[in-house]
Design a protein around this motif. Structure first.
Motif, PDB file in Angstrom:
ATOM      1  N   GLU A  35     -27.091  71.257  34.923  1.00  0.00           N
ATOM      2  CA  GLU A  35     -25.795  71.809  34.527  1.00  0.00           C
ATOM      3  C   GLU A  35     -24.725  70.709  34.541  1.00  0.00           C
ATOM      4  OE1 GLU A  35     -22.553  75.246  35.811  1.00  0.00           O
ATOM      5  OE2 GLU A  35     -24.413  75.004  36.953  1.00  0.00           O
ATOM      6  N   ALA A  36     -24.779  69.839  35.543  1.00  0.00           N
ATOM      7  CA  ALA A  36     -23.819  68.741  35.623  1.00  0.00           C
ATOM      8  C   ALA A  36     -24.004  67.757  34.476  1.00  0.00           C
ATOM      9  CB  ALA A  36     -23.955  68.025  36.963  1.00  0.00           C
ATOM     10  N   TYR A  37     -25.271  67.453  34.128  1.00  0.00           N
ATOM     11  CA  TYR A  37     -25.516  66.548  32.998  1.00  0.00           C
ATOM     12  C   TYR A  37     -24.933  67.124  31.713  1.00  0.00           C
ATOM     13  CZ  TYR A  37     -29.089  64.529  36.134  1.00  0.00           C
ATOM     14  OH  TYR A  37     -29.757  63.961  37.181  1.00  0.00           O
ATOM     15  N   ARG A  38     -25.152  68.420  31.494  1.00  0.00           N
ATOM     16  CA  ARG A  38     -24.656  69.040  30.266  1.00  0.00           C
ATOM     17  C   ARG A  38     -23.126  69.082  30.250  1.00  0.00           C
ATOM     18  NH1 ARG A  38     -29.358  72.386  31.207  1.00  0.00           N
ATOM     19  NH2 ARG A  38     -28.085  73.886  32.383  1.00  0.00           N
ATOM     20  N   THR A  39     -22.537  69.328  31.395  1.00  0.00           N
ATOM     21  CA  THR A  39     -21.075  69.331  31.470  1.00  0.00           C
ATOM     22  C   THR A  39     -20.529  67.937  31.169  1.00  0.00           C
ATOM     23  OG1 THR A  39     -21.132  71.085  33.120  1.00  0.00           O
ATOM     24  CG2 THR A  39     -19.100  69.831  32.946  1.00  0.00           C
ATOM     25  N   ALA A  40     -21.189  66.920  31.671  1.00  0.00           N
ATOM     26  CA  ALA A  40     -20.766  65.551  31.376  1.00  0.00           C
ATOM     27  C   ALA A  40     -20.859  65.265  29.890  1.00  0.00           C
ATOM     28  CB  ALA A  40     -21.629  64.566  32.167  1.00  0.00           C
ATOM     29  N   ASP A  41     -21.941  65.700  29.256  1.00  0.00           N
ATOM     30  CA  ASP A  41     -22.110  65.466  27.816  1.00  0.00           C
ATOM     31  C   ASP A  41     -21.023  66.137  26.997  1.00  0.00           C
ATOM     32  OD1 ASP A  41     -24.304  63.942  28.222  1.00  0.00           O
ATOM     33  OD2 ASP A  41     -25.761  65.363  27.418  1.00  0.00           O
ATOM     34  N   ALA A  42     -20.520  67.260  27.475  1.00  0.00           N
ATOM     35  CA  ALA A  42     -19.531  68.010  26.704  1.00  0.00           C
ATOM     36  C   ALA A  42     -18.194  67.281  26.611  1.00  0.00           C
ATOM     37  CB  ALA A  42     -19.328  69.398  27.315  1.00  0.00           C
ATOM     38  N   ALA A  43     -17.908  66.420  27.555  1.00  0.00           N
ATOM     39  CA  ALA A  43     -16.656  65.656  27.532  1.00  0.00           C
ATOM     40  C   ALA A  43     -16.898  64.355  26.776  1.00  0.00           C
ATOM     41  CB  ALA A  43     -16.177  65.384  28.945  1.00  0.00           C
ATOM     42  N   VAL A  44     -16.797  64.408  25.451  1.00  0.00           N
ATOM     43  CA  VAL A  44     -17.148  63.256  24.628  1.00  0.00           C
ATOM     44  C   VAL A  44     -16.019  62.239  24.527  1.00  0.00           C
ATOM     45  CG1 VAL A  44     -18.793  64.582  23.258  1.00  0.00           C
ATOM     46  CG2 VAL A  44     -16.399  64.472  22.548  1.00  0.00           C
ATOM     47  N   ASP A  45     -14.856  62.579  25.034  1.00  0.00           N
ATOM     48  CA  ASP A  45     -13.695  61.713  24.871  1.00  0.00           C
ATOM     49  C   ASP A  45     -13.428  60.809  26.067  1.00  0.00           C
ATOM     50  OD1 ASP A  45     -13.125  63.864  26.493  1.00  0.00           O
ATOM     51  OD2 ASP A  45     -11.017  63.987  25.883  1.00  0.00           O
ATOM     52  N   ARG A  46     -14.260  60.875  27.081  1.00  0.00           N
ATOM     53  CA  ARG A  46     -14.023  60.083  28.284  1.00  0.00           C
ATOM     54  C   ARG A  46     -15.317  59.943  29.057  1.00  0.00           C
ATOM     55  NH1 ARG A  46     -11.352  64.762  32.053  1.00  0.00           N
ATOM     56  NH2 ARG A  46     -12.126  66.483  30.794  1.00  0.00           N
ATOM     57  N   PRO A  47     -15.418  58.937  29.927  1.00  0.00           N
ATOM     58  CA  PRO A  47     -16.626  58.803  30.753  1.00  0.00           C
ATOM     59  C   PRO A  47     -16.666  59.862  31.837  1.00  0.00           C
ATOM     60  CG  PRO A  47     -15.021  57.113  31.312  1.00  0.00           C
ATOM     61  CD  PRO A  47     -14.455  57.850  30.135  1.00  0.00           C
ATOM     62  N   SER A  48     -17.855  60.068  32.381  1.00  0.00           N
ATOM     63  CA  SER A  48     -18.046  61.057  33.444  1.00  0.00           C
ATOM     64  C   SER A  48     -18.764  60.427  34.622  1.00  0.00           C
ATOM     65  CB  SER A  48     -18.871  62.249  32.938  1.00  0.00           C
ATOM     66  OG  SER A  48     -18.186  62.949  31.916  1.00  0.00           O
ATOM     67  N   VAL A  49     -18.434  60.920  35.821  1.00  0.00           N
ATOM     68  CA  VAL A  49     -19.149  60.518  37.025  1.00  0.00           C
ATOM     69  C   VAL A  49     -19.550  61.780  37.775  1.00  0.00           C
ATOM     70  CG1 VAL A  49     -16.992  60.244  38.342  1.00  0.00           C
ATOM     71  CG2 VAL A  49     -19.093  59.122  39.144  1.00  0.00           C
ATOM     72  N   ILE A  50     -20.796  61.805  38.230  1.00  0.00           N
ATOM     73  CA  ILE A  50     -21.313  62.927  39.021  1.00  0.00           C
ATOM     74  C   ILE A  50     -21.582  62.435  40.435  1.00  0.00           C
ATOM     75  CG2 ILE A  50     -23.206  64.571  39.297  1.00  0.00           C
ATOM     76  CD1 ILE A  50     -23.655  64.365  36.263  1.00  0.00           C
ATOM     77  N   PHE A  51     -20.946  63.048  41.403  1.00  0.00           N
ATOM     78  CA  PHE A  51     -21.254  62.769  42.812  1.00  0.00           C
ATOM     79  C   PHE A  51     -22.321  63.767  43.254  1.00  0.00           C
ATOM     80  CE2 PHE A  51     -17.128  60.780  42.386  1.00  0.00           C
ATOM     81  CZ  PHE A  51     -17.262  59.635  43.150  1.00  0.00           C
ATOM     82  N   ALA A  52     -23.535  63.288  43.404  1.00  0.00           N
ATOM     83  CA  ALA A  52     -24.667  64.150  43.756  1.00  0.00           C
ATOM     84  C   ALA A  52     -25.025  63.942  45.222  1.00  0.00           C
ATOM     85  CB  ALA A  52     -25.867  63.827  42.864  1.00  0.00           C
ATOM     86  N   TYR A  53     -24.814  64.984  46.025  1.00  0.00           N
ATOM     87  CA  TYR A  53     -25.141  64.908  47.453  1.00  0.00           C
ATOM     88  C   TYR A  53     -26.657  64.971  47.627  1.00  0.00           C
ATOM     89  CZ  TYR A  53     -20.319  65.407  49.109  1.00  0.00           C
ATOM     90  OH  TYR A  53     -18.991  65.201  49.396  1.00  0.00           O
ATOM     91  N   THR A  54     -27.193  64.007  48.343  1.00  0.00           N
ATOM     92  CA  THR A  54     -28.638  63.920  48.550  1.00  0.00           C
ATOM     93  C   THR A  54     -28.934  63.611  50.015  1.00  0.00           C
ATOM     94  OG1 THR A  54     -28.699  61.549  48.074  1.00  0.00           O
ATOM     95  CG2 THR A  54     -28.977  63.048  46.199  1.00  0.00           C
ATOM     96  N   ILE A  55     -30.209  63.578  50.331  1.00  0.00           N
ATOM     97  CA  ILE A  55     -30.660  63.225  51.679  1.00  0.00           C
ATOM     98  C   ILE A  55     -31.536  61.984  51.572  1.00  0.00           C
ATOM     99  CG2 ILE A  55     -31.983  63.955  53.695  1.00  0.00           C
ATOM    100  CD1 ILE A  55     -31.369  66.860  52.883  1.00  0.00           C
ATOM    101  N   LYS A  56     -31.185  60.955  52.298  1.00  0.00           N
ATOM    102  CA  LYS A  56     -31.988  59.741  52.271  1.00  0.00           C
ATOM    103  C   LYS A  56     -33.317  60.009  52.976  1.00  0.00           C
ATOM    104  CE  LYS A  56     -31.359  54.779  52.595  1.00  0.00           C
ATOM    105  NZ  LYS A  56     -30.357  53.715  52.777  1.00  0.00           N
ATOM    106  N   GLY A  57     -34.400  59.691  52.285  1.00  0.00           N
ATOM    107  CA  GLY A  57     -35.723  59.988  52.818  1.00  0.00           C
ATOM    108  C   GLY A  57     -36.138  61.437  52.591  1.00  0.00           C
ATOM    109  N   TRP A  58     -35.510  62.110  51.643  1.00  0.00           N
ATOM    110  CA  TRP A  58     -35.777  63.533  51.371  1.00  0.00           C
ATOM    111  C   TRP A  58     -37.275  63.791  51.242  1.00  0.00           C
ATOM    112  CZ3 TRP A  58     -37.590  66.024  46.797  1.00  0.00           C
ATOM    113  CH2 TRP A  58     -37.404  67.405  46.777  1.00  0.00           C
ATOM    114  N   SER A  59     -37.767  64.765  51.996  1.00  0.00           N
ATOM    115  CA  SER A  59     -39.167  65.216  52.008  1.00  0.00           C
ATOM    116  C   SER A  59     -40.133  64.242  52.679  1.00  0.00           C
ATOM    117  CB  SER A  59     -39.671  65.523  50.583  1.00  0.00           C
ATOM    118  OG  SER A  59     -38.977  66.642  50.054  1.00  0.00           O
ATOM    119  N   LEU A  60     -39.628  63.108  53.161  1.00  0.00           N
ATOM    120  CA  LEU A  60     -40.488  62.176  53.895  1.00  0.00           C
ATOM    121  C   LEU A  60     -40.349  62.425  55.396  1.00  0.00           C
ATOM    122  CD1 LEU A  60     -39.770  58.791  52.048  1.00  0.00           C
ATOM    123  CD2 LEU A  60     -41.470  60.533  51.477  1.00  0.00           C
ATOM    124  N   PRO A  61     -41.311  61.968  56.197  1.00  0.00           N
ATOM    125  CA  PRO A  61     -41.164  62.103  57.655  1.00  0.00           C
ATOM    126  C   PRO A  61     -39.921  61.400  58.202  1.00  0.00           C
ATOM    127  CG  PRO A  61     -43.441  61.615  57.081  1.00  0.00           C
ATOM    128  CD  PRO A  61     -42.643  61.467  55.817  1.00  0.00           C
TER     129      PRO A  61
END
Length: 780
Positions: free
Chosen positions: A311-337
């Motif tokens: 959804e964020a990628y598509r929203t970024a694509d819709a703004a064709v007149d300016r650049p977009s940045v997505i801050f994606a909250y993640t977990i370092k080492g996600w799913s690893l021990p």
């Protein structure tokens, strides 16, 4: 956050979150296995740590899986954060773009590189990364370079320029230098995704300051999107009491959140309630969840939720007149021990943890490189994605036939900086097909580096045409005509931006099949400031010419802060580059045209020119009139230097000069002849770099030729040597081993101060008297 100009649309054929999650598990398993094999399975005879970044790869695996398998198109280019290179290789492997034999070669010579490399990795890589901040900003300069080449040549229209960067990269000054350039807010094809995993190399970051960074991007004209929570948490927030859960998570410090992730499932509930502002509502919304479900819910961040990411990628694509940045909250080492541990940055799974991961992700320790069955849903998605992203290789760039010379007679007095300005104008007359491929770039010093005549002829390139309100002002010497066919790009005072753009303009021969001839002018004292990104651009295959001018203490009135000392050595030491420092106009013409001819080709190379504003009389260059002798002089100039004066077998010393100090060298030669009755040999070097390479070739340390050494220092003319240059004297110290002869090196070893040229030269020992004294000491 800023809103978009139109609503994002959903592709009905796009894979669902469950299918993407299945592919993601295999990508994470492969990426982890690539690092595991390099460190644990492959024999290590040296005992030196191999390394790799399993946790950093896991942090970005969801972002990359959803991007590649559900969003990218063939023309798009992606810059991948350095430590996620195993994920890129795993995806390329599943798409059939990486031979299986390379999966066991991470950080092995000839194998997969430590970080993504356009020129060294065996699979497709759009941008070389590894120098933090530079890989991300390269997408900005690539967007500009593509717009430029598409507007000046017939090349296919490009796609989006996407950077995947770690949150720690936002500490780099290169990021913010690039963002504030005035042209950036118009680049609607630009998308950055920030992997916000709350960790740096050694610790959990105490305060992320995300709001501040979001505000900085917004102030720079970007659309800012934040993907913080996944669907599971969003559903809980919508329940009665859900706002209490959101408030608790929003207010929780980073370190406390990470510690909660590491806690046993049974402790999570109490950790949430401790310190909560509204324990009753928080209890209400979590009471129906068992301990395992609650733990799974609080780690359900948006950067690991495919639906939220798409959804964020598509929203970024819709703004064709300016650049977009997505801050994606993640977990370092996600799913690893090692998930969420503050020391997981370089941590490696031990064999037991690796086996545990296999059971979690559906991998096989005995057959770690298995792909999907061709007829499985995952296999069909991989095949479909491979077809979607198939990119035809650009046609080989047409060679640019640059003339050997332009026919100008170099008379009177002129500086090499003036000679460059004249050369560009002469080129537009004598070789217009070559000139139309030239693009000059300057950080607000165009007129002061003698590009005015060229700019008046070709105009200034801009994304849109602008009115020059001073076009009718007779006192305005540089006509600032800005339009989309101009050939000069003027940036703000940010040298890092200049060389970033220069590098991407110098890569169009391989990216777009059209060779440009990019030339950047910069004050030589600031070459060191710009060196890292320019060097990294060459590592990534960019070919360009960087002109450092004015140079050295010869810029006497400007004072010590603007007097470059170490740049000659920088030129010698830079791979994929030839350093030049011509003294006379004819030398500049020959070397610069040769440098242009070396751009935009598979075997090409960049060049660095060290020029000066000091006018030198041209007559002492003694350019031969005889055609054969003139051609030999040109060959010597292009090989690194020539014998300006040959004093015969009775000479007692050889004076070797470079660049602006040649008048002092010649004055010293005349004094020595008058006072001792024996004239010295005089050698004028045009490229100490090439002469050094010749000395290495003589020892069999490279495959080049050492012929120029025989012409500069014939066996029957060997004498002690005095070298003179406006730079650090050790630059030419290698010449002493040419014939195992005594040598004295004269140059600049300390910061200077403002003054007249004569006073400054005397203060640094570049005057004729000092040169004579050094020569007499050697003769004695």
């Amino acid at each position: 956050m800023a809103t978009t100009s139109q609503a994002p649309t959903t592709d009905p054929a796009a894979p669902g979150p469950e299918l993407l999650a299945a592919v993601e598990r295999r990508v994470l398993w492969l990426a982890t296995s690539i690092v595991h094999h390099a460190n644990t399975v492959r024999e290590n005879t040296s005992g030196v740590k191999v390394g790799g970044h399993q946790a950093s790869s896991a942090s970005l695996v969801s972002v990359m899986t959803s991007l590649w398998f559900a969003h990218l198109r063939a023309p798009d280019r992606v810059s991948v954060k350095p430590h996620a290179s195993p994920v890129l290789h795993a995806i390329n492997y599943l798409l059939g773009e990486l031979d299986p034999r390379y999966l066991t070669t991470l950080r092995e010579i000839g194998g997969l590189q430590s970080y993504p490399s356009r020129t060294k990795d065996p699979d497709p890589v759009d941008f070389s990364t590894g120098s933090v901040g530079i890989g991300a900003t390269a997408t900005i300069w690539s967007a500009l370079a593509h717009r430029y080449v598409a507007g000046h040549a017939d090349v296919p229209v490009g796609g989006r320029q996407i950077a995947l960067l770690g949150d720690a990269e936002l500490d780099e000054g290169a990021i913010w230098e690039a963002l504030v350039d005035p042209v950036v807010p118009s680049l609607g094809e630009l998308l950055w995704v920030v992997d916000l995993n709350r960790q740096s190399l050694d610790r959990v970051v105490p305060h992320m300051a995300t709001r501040r960074m979001e505000g900085m991007f917004e102030a720079a004209g970007w659309q800012v999107l934040t993907v913080k929570y996944g669907r599971r948490l969003q559903e809980l927030f919508a329940l009665a009491g859900g706002e209490a859960l959101r408030a608790r998570l929003d207010a929780m410090p980073n370190a406390e959140y990470q510690r909660m992730l590491r806690a046993p499932h049974a402790e999570v509930r109490e950790r949430l309630l401790t310190g909560a502002a509204d324990r009753r509502d928080l209890t209400r919304v979590t009471k129906e969840l068992d301990d395992a479900e609650l733990h799974a819910s609080v780690r359900n961040l948006g950067g690991h939720d495919h639906a939220a990411l798409l959804e964020a990628y598509r929203t970024a694509d819709a703004a064709v007149d300016r650049p977009s940045v997505i801050f994606a909250y993640t977990i370092k080492g996600w799913s690893l021990p090692t998930e969420g541990h503050p020391s997981n940055h370089s941590a490696l799974l031990n064999p037991g943890e690796y086996e545990q991961l296999a059971s979690t992700l559906g991998g096989d320790v005995a057959a770690p490189w298995a792909t999907f069955e061709a007829e499985s849903e995952e296999g069909r998605l991989c095949a479909r994605t491979a077809r979607t992203l198939a990119r035809a290789a650009p046609a080989p760039a047409r060679g640019v036939e640059v003339p050997a010379e332009l026919g100008r007679e170099h008379t009177g007095s002129a500086s090499t900086q003036q000679a460059l300005g004249r050369l560009l104008v002469d080129l537009s007359h004598a070789a217009p097909e070559v000139a139309k491929r030239v693009v000059t770039v300057s950080p607000d010093v165009a007129s002061s580096t003698n590009l005015g005549g060229w700019i008046n002829r070709v105009g200034v390139w801009s994304v849109g045409e602008r009115i020059d309100w001073f076009a009718d002002d007779r006192q305005t010497l540089v006509k600032w005509r800005e339009h989309d066919q101009g050939q000069h790009v003027e940036l703000g005072i940010a040298e890092v931006n200049l060389v970033g753009l220069l590098s991407e303009l110098g890569a169009t021969w391989s990216r777009d099949g059209e060779a440009l001839l990019p030339i950047g002018t910069i004050y030589d004292p600031f070459v060191a400031r710009a060196l890292e990104p320019w060097s990294f651009g060459m590592y990534a295959g960019g070919q360009s010419i960087l002109v450092g001018t004015p140079s050295g203490v010869t810029l006497a009135p400007e004072g010590g802060a603007h007097q470059s000392i170490g740049t000659p050595s920088i030129g010698i030491e830079q791979p994929e580059c030839i350093a030049w420092e011509p003294a006379f106009g004819q030398d500049l013409e020959w070397t610069f045209l040769h440098a242009l001819s070396r751009l935009g080709r598979p075997d090409g190379t960049s060049s660095y020119f060290r020029l000066t504003t000091r006018p030198l009389p041209q007559e002492p260059a003694g350019v031969p009139a005889d055609p054969a002798a003139r051609e030999q002089r040109r060959a010597d100039v292009l090989a690194g230097g020539y014998r300006l004066r040959d004093a015969g077998p009775d000479a007692a010393v050889t004076l070797v000069g470079v660049g602006a100090v040649m008048p002092e060298v010649l004055e010293a030669a005349a004094t020595l002849e008058r006072d001792t009755g024996r004239a010295p040999h005089v050698v004028c070097l045009t490229s100490p770099d090439l002469v050094f390479r010749a000395t290495q070739a003589r020892r069999g340390l490279n495959a080049g030729s050492d012929a120029i050494l025989g012409r500069l220092f014939p066996e029957d003319r060997l004498t002690p040597i005095v070298t003179v240059m406006d730079g650090h004297p050790h630059t030419l110290s290698f010449l002493g081993v040419t014939g195992r002869i005594p040598i004295t090196n004269v140059g600049v070893e300390r910061f200077g101060q403002a003054g007249s040229l004569e006073d400054v030269y005397a203060a640094h020992g570049l005057d004729a008297e000092t040169i004579v004294g050094a020569a007499l000491d050697l003769i004695a």
